[in-house]
Design an enzyme around this catalytic site. Structure first.
Site, PDB file in Angstrom:
ATOM      1  CG  ASP A  67      -0.316  -0.308   2.569  1.00  0.00           C
ATOM      2  OD1 ASP A  67       1.168  -0.284   2.639  1.00  0.00           O
ATOM      3  OD2 ASP A  67      -0.854  -0.762   3.513  1.00  0.00           O
ATOM      4  CG  ASN A 136      -8.789  -0.568  12.184  1.00  0.00           C
ATOM      5  OD1 ASN A 136      -7.949  -1.439  11.665  1.00  0.00           O
ATOM      6  ND2 ASN A 136      -9.250   0.358  11.352  1.00  0.00           N
ATOM      7  CG  HIS A 138      -5.813  -1.416   8.942  1.00  0.00           C
ATOM      8  ND1 HIS A 138      -6.017  -0.398   9.032  1.00  0.00           N
ATOM      9  CD2 HIS A 138      -4.655  -1.884   9.263  1.00  0.00           C
ATOM     10  CE1 HIS A 138      -4.594   0.359   9.323  1.00  0.00           C
ATOM     11  NE2 HIS A 138      -3.887  -0.862   9.657  1.00  0.00           N
ATOM     12  CD  GLU A 143      -8.481   1.409   7.448  1.00  0.00           C
ATOM     13  OE1 GLU A 143      -8.736   0.774   8.602  1.00  0.00           O
ATOM     14  OE2 GLU A 143      -7.761   2.251   7.621  1.00  0.00           O
TER      15      GLU A 143
HETATM   16  P1  PGA Z   1       2.165  -0.434  12.519  1.00  0.00           P
HETATM   17  O1  PGA Z   1       1.032  -0.568  11.434  1.00  0.00           O
HETATM   18  O2  PGA Z   1       3.298  -1.752  12.101  1.00  0.00           O
HETATM   19  O3  PGA Z   1       3.008   0.782  12.263  1.00  0.00           O
HETATM   20  O4  PGA Z   1       1.697  -0.781  13.655  1.00  0.00           O
HETATM   21  C1  PGA Z   1       0.671  -1.805  11.042  1.00  0.00           C
HETATM   22  C2  PGA Z   1      -0.730  -1.589  10.221  1.00  0.00           C
HETATM   23  O5  PGA Z   1      -1.444  -0.549  10.512  1.00  0.00           O
HETATM   24  O6  PGA Z   1      -1.001  -2.378   9.342  1.00  0.00           O
END
Ligand code: PGA
Length: 241
Positions: A67, A136, A138, A143
């Protein structure tokens, strides 16, 4: 789903790098599906150390990232292209022409998304897809929602994700409101999925991933439908399971 619980973040990073290094050694021209965020930084550091020690060679490795924010320019230090260059690509002998991160400057988003998906297919899917997990649930920027998209698409970020990512930006207002992300089917084109999680703020998401019914309101729960998923998480992230 195979779950490996480690003592802490460093051990999670080492285990993940060992697994990635095995894939690279066994298939020097493998396709790595890569992820950004805080979680995989330690794994990238370990992979760089293995490269410097002469254990692994990235000369023939191809990569494709999950992404990218939209819109954002690749030289913005918050872009995921910038992140990948800084944490991995500039530190190993990968040919940058063999790396792909969604283009945060694409003018025609629809065309860009179908070309990105076509590139993933042309690569034959990924040998391994690295994933983090949002608080959450995702994966990538897929999302929680009533429906989840199959393929690479533009997504509007949720307030929770904007808030979680605002720590990287000067202010919450500067976090882009959209992102380009692989869809669930794109992720499932991986022959192996490696999900990493560390810290108590991921505990609810990991608990849902392991125990909850399959629901689009927690996209990570869909992963139990993939035949080869390894979760490496530390004790804090596993603490609610
Ligand atoms: P993070 O993000 O590694 O910065 O916690 C993970 C994500 O949101 O998929």
């Amino acid at each position: 789903m195979k779950i490996i619980v480690t003592k802490n973040y460093d051990e999670m990073s080492k285990k993940a790098a060992e697994l990635m290094a095995e894939i690279i050694k066994n298939k020097p021209d493998c396709v790595l599906g890569l992820a950004t965020g805080d979680t995989p930084i330690g794994m990238y550091n370990e992979l760089v150390a293995k490269y410097e020690a002469g254990e692994i060679d990235f000369a023939a490795v191809r990569s494709i990232n999950l992404d990218e924010y939209y819109p954002i320019s690749p030289d913005n230090d918050q872009s995921y292209r910038y992140f990948m260059n800084k944490h991995l690509f500039d530190r190993v002998n990968i040919d940058k022409a063999n790396t792909r991160v969604p283009d945060g400057t694409a003018e025609n988003v629809r065309e860009f998304c179908s070309a990105y998906e076509a590139h993933l297919d042309a690569l034959g899917g990924t040998d391994v897809q690295v994933l983090g997990i949002g608080r959450n649930g995702h994966i990538g920027f897929n999302e929680p929602d009533a429906e989840l998209e199959r393929f690479t698409h533009l997504v509007e970020l949720t307030p929770d994700t904007i808030e979680a990512n605002s720590r990287f930006f000067a202010s919450e207002a500067e976090v882009p409101k959209h992102a380009l992300t692989m869809g669930i089917h794109s992720v499932f084109k991986a022959r192996k999925i490696l999900l990493l999680a560390s810290g108590k703020n991921k505990a609810a998401a990991i608990n849902a991933l392991v125990k909850s019914n399959i629901t689009t309101s927690c996209p990570a729960t869909l992963l139990c439908l993939h035949p080869d998923v390894t979760v490496i998480c530390d004790e804090d992230a596993y603490s609610l399971v």
